[in-house]
Structure formats: structure tokens, C-alpha cells
Design a protein around this motif. Structure first.
Motif, PDB file in Angstrom:
ATOM      1  N   ARG A  43       0.827  -1.370   0.019  1.00 44.72           N
ATOM      2  CA  ARG A  43       0.018   0.149  -0.031  1.00 44.72           C
ATOM      3  C   ARG A  43       0.885   1.273  -0.014  1.00 44.72           C
ATOM      4  N   ASP A  44       1.979   1.069   0.812  1.00 45.07           N
ATOM      5  CA  ASP A  44       2.694   2.447   0.819  1.00 45.07           C
ATOM      6  C   ASP A  44       3.530   2.617  -0.623  1.00 45.07           C
ATOM      7  N   SER A  45       3.856   1.620  -1.250  1.00 46.34           N
ATOM      8  CA  SER A  45       4.460   1.634  -2.704  1.00 46.34           C
ATOM      9  C   SER A  45       3.292   1.884  -3.702  1.00 46.34           C
ATOM     10  N   SER A  46       1.914   1.953  -3.438  1.00 51.59           N
ATOM     11  CA  SER A  46       1.001   1.889  -4.565  1.00 51.59           C
ATOM     12  C   SER A  46       0.906   3.191  -5.150  1.00 51.59           C
ATOM     13  N   PRO A  47       0.273   3.343  -6.253  1.00 51.30           N
ATOM     14  CA  PRO A  47      -0.029   4.678  -6.832  1.00 51.30           C
ATOM     15  C   PRO A  47      -0.649   5.801  -5.940  1.00 51.30           C
ATOM     16  N   SER A  48      -1.698   5.338  -5.021  1.00 53.15           N
ATOM     17  CA  SER A  48      -2.297   6.064  -4.092  1.00 53.15           C
ATOM     18  C   SER A  48      -1.542   6.814  -3.377  1.00 53.15           C
ATOM     19  N   SER A  49      -0.274   6.293  -2.770  1.00 53.16           N
ATOM     20  CA  SER A  49       0.422   7.129  -1.807  1.00 53.16           C
ATOM     21  C   SER A  49       1.499   8.035  -2.702  1.00 53.16           C
ATOM     22  N   PHE A  50       1.627   7.731  -4.007  1.00 52.21           N
ATOM     23  CA  PHE A  50       2.274   8.558  -4.758  1.00 52.21           C
ATOM     24  C   PHE A  50       1.507   9.830  -4.944  1.00 52.21           C
ATOM     25  N   LEU A  51       0.075   9.683  -5.352  1.00 49.18           N
ATOM     26  CA  LEU A  51      -0.844  10.666  -5.485  1.00 49.18           C
ATOM     27  C   LEU A  51      -1.013  11.613  -4.264  1.00 49.18           C
ATOM     28  N   MET A  52      -0.880  10.968  -3.164  1.00 50.08           N
ATOM     29  CA  MET A  52      -1.054  11.452  -1.730  1.00 50.08           C
ATOM     30  C   MET A  52       0.076  12.632  -1.685  1.00 50.08           C
ATOM     31  N   ARG A  53       1.243  12.124  -1.952  1.00 50.98           N
ATOM     32  CA  ARG A  53       2.320  12.915  -1.663  1.00 50.98           C
ATOM     33  C   ARG A  53       2.503  14.089  -2.704  1.00 50.98           C
ATOM     34  N   LEU A  54       2.066  13.756  -3.975  1.00 57.54           N
ATOM     35  CA  LEU A  54       1.828  14.846  -5.037  1.00 57.54           C
ATOM     36  C   LEU A  54       0.955  15.894  -4.646  1.00 57.54           C
ATOM     37  N   ALA A  55      -0.212  15.523  -3.935  1.00 57.06           N
ATOM     38  CA  ALA A  55      -1.469  16.446  -3.364  1.00 57.06           C
ATOM     39  C   ALA A  55      -0.766  17.121  -2.197  1.00 57.06           C
ATOM     40  N   MET A  56       0.048  16.651  -1.513  1.00 56.61           N
ATOM     41  CA  MET A  56       0.484  17.368  -0.320  1.00 56.61           C
ATOM     42  C   MET A  56       1.502  18.574  -0.812  1.00 56.61           C
ATOM     43  N   ARG A  57       2.540  18.027  -1.931  1.00 57.20           N
ATOM     44  CA  ARG A  57       3.185  19.142  -2.266  1.00 57.20           C
ATOM     45  C   ARG A  57       2.584  19.974  -3.119  1.00 57.20           C
ATOM     46  N   VAL A  58       1.563  20.091  -3.647  1.00 56.08           N
ATOM     47  CA  VAL A  58       0.888  20.828  -4.386  1.00 56.08           C
ATOM     48  C   VAL A  58       0.050  21.889  -3.517  1.00 56.08           C
ATOM     49  N   SER A  59      -0.261  21.175  -2.369  1.00 59.32           N
ATOM     50  CA  SER A  59      -1.054  22.171  -1.434  1.00 59.32           C
ATOM     51  C   SER A  59      -0.078  23.129  -0.525  1.00 59.32           C
ATOM     52  N   ARG A  60       1.024  22.614  -0.599  1.00 61.06           N
ATOM     53  CA  ARG A  60       2.220  23.261   0.167  1.00 61.06           C
ATOM     54  C   ARG A  60       2.928  24.354  -0.971  1.00 61.06           C
ATOM     55  N   ALA A  61       2.625  24.151  -2.114  1.00 64.52           N
ATOM     56  CA  ALA A  61       3.281  25.133  -2.976  1.00 64.52           C
ATOM     57  C   ALA A  61       2.917  26.606  -2.912  1.00 64.52           C
ATOM     58  N   ARG A  62       3.667  27.506  -3.322  1.00 65.03           N
ATOM     59  CA  ARG A  62       3.430  28.791  -3.145  1.00 65.03           C
ATOM     60  C   ARG A  62       2.415  29.229  -3.888  1.00 65.03           C
ATOM     61  N   TRP A  63       2.624  29.072  -5.031  1.00 64.82           N
ATOM     62  CA  TRP A  63       1.426  29.272  -6.173  1.00 64.82           C
ATOM     63  C   TRP A  63       0.010  28.754  -5.584  1.00 64.82           C
ATOM     64  N   PHE A  64      -0.203  27.563  -5.148  1.00 64.35           N
ATOM     65  CA  PHE A  64      -1.257  27.403  -4.591  1.00 64.35           C
ATOM     66  C   PHE A  64      -1.909  28.003  -3.677  1.00 64.35           C
ATOM     67  N   ILE A  65      -1.000  28.175  -2.373  1.00 65.74           N
ATOM     68  CA  ILE A  65      -1.364  29.191  -1.506  1.00 65.74           C
ATOM     69  C   ILE A  65      -1.746  30.845  -1.991  1.00 65.74           C
ATOM     70  N   PHE A  66      -0.865  31.064  -2.649  1.00 63.53           N
ATOM     71  CA  PHE A  66      -1.211  32.543  -3.296  1.00 63.53           C
ATOM     72  C   PHE A  66      -2.755  32.515  -3.977  1.00 63.53           C
ATOM     73  N   LEU A  67      -2.990  31.474  -4.579  1.00 63.30           N
ATOM     74  CA  LEU A  67      -4.380  31.200  -5.183  1.00 63.30           C
ATOM     75  C   LEU A  67      -5.616  31.292  -4.374  1.00 63.30           C
ATOM     76  N   ARG A  68      -5.168  30.746  -3.222  1.00 60.26           N
ATOM     77  CA  ARG A  68      -6.175  30.536  -2.027  1.00 60.26           C
ATOM     78  C   ARG A  68      -6.393  31.710  -1.264  1.00 60.26           C
ATOM     79  N   ARG A  69      -5.363  32.575  -1.316  1.00 56.56           N
ATOM     80  CA  ARG A  69      -5.343  34.033  -0.658  1.00 56.56           C
ATOM     81  C   ARG A  69      -6.069  34.739  -1.553  1.00 56.56           C
TER      82      ARG A  69
END
Length: 338
Positions: A43-69
Motif C-alpha cells: 500500500r505504501d508503494s501503491s500509486p495512491s501513496s504517490f498521489l497523496m504525496r503529490l497532493a501534499m506538495r501541491v497544497s504546500r506550493a507557493r502558487w497554490f497558497i497564493f491562489l487560495r489567498r
């Protein structure tokens, strides 16, 4: 004597059967635990964990935080709007680059297309658009100057009052200029659409360079005007769908709230042990929290448990996922030390 001997044989047989059954149960539980560990690893090596990490990186990106602001500033309550995100230095630099690029392309195209003879006054429309970009560039300089003066040194009371009055006058004047420029660009955008897409003014064969430039400028303006609608679709439709699919709220996650991997790994963890009530004082430490408040499941033997600085215990996987979103305890809301 024979009855006693037979009862002893029966008791020994029962004990042997129970021992063998318990050993077989232990072996089966070990096999099950191995299968469970292998399942967790897969499960840890499944594509869902990769998508989870990708979603975390996107949510913590500066451009995404700026769009939410930006979305919060445009659609939030008037009492809690906060600072204007369009007055930040990064946004002003991006505006400056876009304006300089448009002015350069327009001036170069007008200089190279002197021999073109369009039917409708496309040259007049492009020249008016270029003048509007120059006025917007001057307005951007005024905004930057006002922003830099607002962060200057403090003066006396009288000078401070005079300075605040001048700043309010300048801000009102700049707001009026910005409103008039936006109105000009809106009217000019409608006029350009009428002249370009009307078959009676078709002049692509007579002036291809000017026609392509006009269509490009209209497409850029259409994208700018549709920015609030696209932002609404992104943050209110696309992001909630992704969050519900992955089980991770992207609107909550940010670089300021989430804990780093080093902070999480520095917290103590161990394998949970079921100890009898008749044992010593160590049993109290193991049975303080009988269940994890995140997943609401009781602790099982040999499950990994992590302890936070506030002495609250949770499942290791549950609390690690929680801390990557919010770096505080789920129960007492105590923040993690930096």
C-alpha cells in the motif's frame, strides 16, 4: 485406580491438544501478520501513496497558497479580508513582465507590418491597446512606490497625519485610475471582438501579422477576464473532488501548518504490548489510552504507537498523516516544537 489413570490420560491429551492448537494459532497469526505487513508495504508503494504525496506538495506550493489567498480576498467577508495579495512584490513583478512583453511584441509587430493594409482599423485598435498598457505600467509604478513608502520610517504625529492624508488621497486617485483603465480595456475588448469576428471586416489576407496579433491579445484578455471563474472551478470543484478521492484536504494543508519529516521522526515511538492487569506499574503506561482517537480503533498487540510532547498517544500511521497536515495534537491542539 483405573479411573484415576484414565482421567490423567484424558487431561494430558487435552493439554497436548491445547498446546498444539495454541502453537498452530501462533503460527497462523505470525503468517497473518506477515501478510498484513506485506499488504502495508504494497500500500505504501501503491500509486495512491504517490498521489497523496503529490497532493501534499501541491497544497504546500507557493502558487497554490497564493491562489487560495486571492480567492479568500475576493470572496471573503469584508471584516477579515487581510492584505491584498495583488500588492505583493511577486505579483507586481509578474505584472511588469507581462506588460513589458506585450508592449515589446506590439511595438515590434507594428514596425514590421507597415506595408499591410487591413480593411478595418486594426492598427488603431492595437495602438489604443498599447497606450492602455503604457498607462497601466505607470499605474503599476505608482502602486509600487506607494507600497514602498508605506513600509518606510516612522515620523512624528503631525507629519504622520499629513502623510496618512496624502496616502489616502493617492490611494483614491489610483483606484479611480485603475477603475477607468479597467473600463477602457473592457470596452476595447468588446470592440476588438466585433471587428475581428465579423465577416464584413475580414482582413486576414490583407494584414496577417496584425490580425494574428489582435487575436492573441483578445485571447489573453479573455483568459484574464475568466480568471475568477477558473479559480472558482479549481478551488470549489476540482480540489474538493481530489481531496475526497485521496482522503486529504488540500485546502487545509500548507507549508506553515504541516510538520516536516524530521520533526515527525524525532518523536518517540514503540510497539504496543498487551500486559495483564496483575503486572507491575509498566502496564499503566500501556493501557492509559485504550484506543486511538483519530481512527477510533483499539490498540492491538505489536502495533506501532507514537507519543507526542503533550503525552498523548496515537497510531503511528494515523498521527504521521495528521501531523503532515497540521503540526499540532488532535486532542489538546498543542503545537510541535520546532
Amino acid at each position: 485406580m483405573s479411573t484415576r489413570y484414565s482421567t490423567q490420560l484424558q487431561s494430558s491429551a487435552i493439554t497436548s491438544i491445547t498446546v498444539s492448537s495454541s502453537s498452530s494459532l501462533d503460527s497462523t497469526t505470525r503468517d497473518d501478520n506477515r501478510h498484513i505487513d506485506s499488504d502495508f508495504n504494497t500500500r505504501d508503494s501503491s500509486p495512491s501513496s504517490f498521489l497523496m504525496r503529490l497532493a501534499m506538495r501541491v497544497s504546500r506550493a507557493r502558487w497554490f497558497i497564493f491562489l487560495r489567498r486571492v480567492f479568500h480576498y475576493q470572496n471573503g467577508s469584508r471584516s477579515d479580508l487581510g492584505t491584498n495579495p495583488f500588492d505583493s512584490v511577486t505579483w507586481m513583478v509578474s505584472e511588469l513582465v507581462a506588460l513589458l512583453l506585450q508592449i515589446t511584441v506590439i511595438t515590434t509587430t507594428l514596425a514590421l507590418s507597415k506595408n499591410e493594409r487591413p480593411i478595418w482599423p486594426v492598427r488603431l485598435w492595437i495602438t489604443g491597446y498599447n497606450v492602455g498598457c503604457l498607462l497601466n505600467l505607470m499605474l503599476l509604478y505608482g502602486r509600487y512606490r506607494q507600497q514602498s513608502q508605506g513600509n518606510g520610517f516612522s515620523f512624528g504625529d503631525i507629519e504622520q497625519q499629513q502623510r496618512s492624508r496624502e496616502e489616502t488621497r493617492c490611494s483614491h486617485l489610483m483606484n479611480r485610475c485603475r477603475t477607468s483603465l479597467e473600463l477602457f480595456f473592457a470596452i476595447w475588448f468588446v470592440v476588438g471582438n466585433v471587428w475581428v469576428f465579423d465577416s464584413r471586416f475580414g482582413s486576414f489576407h490583407y494584414a496577417p501579422n496584425l490580425h494574428v496579433l489582435c487575436i492573441s491579445l483578445l485571447a489573453w484578455n479573455a483568459l484574464c477576464y475568466s480568471f475568477p471563474f477558473l479559480l472558482f472551478l479549481l478551488l470549489c470543484c476540482v480540489v474538493p473532488l481530489i481531496s475526497s478521492f485521496l482522503g486529504y484536504n488540500m485546502n487545509i494543508g500548507s507549508s506553515d501548518k504541516g510538520a516536516s519529516d524530521d520533526q515527525i521522526s524525532s518523536l518517540p515511538s514503540w510497539k504496543y504490548k498487551l500486559i495483564d492487569e496483575t503486572s507491575g506499574s509498566d502496564s499503566a503506561q500501556a493501557t492509559d489510552d485504550p484506543e486511538c482517537c483519530i481512527c477510533l480503533a483499539k490498540y492491538k498487540d505489536k502495533e506501532e504507537v507514537r507519543k507526542l510532547p503533550c503525552s498523548h498517544r496515537f497510531h503511528l500511521k494515523c498521527v504521521d498523516q495528521w501531523l503532515r497536515i497540521i503540526s499540532s495534537c488532535p486532542l489538546c491542539k498543542q503545537d510541535l516544537p520546532n
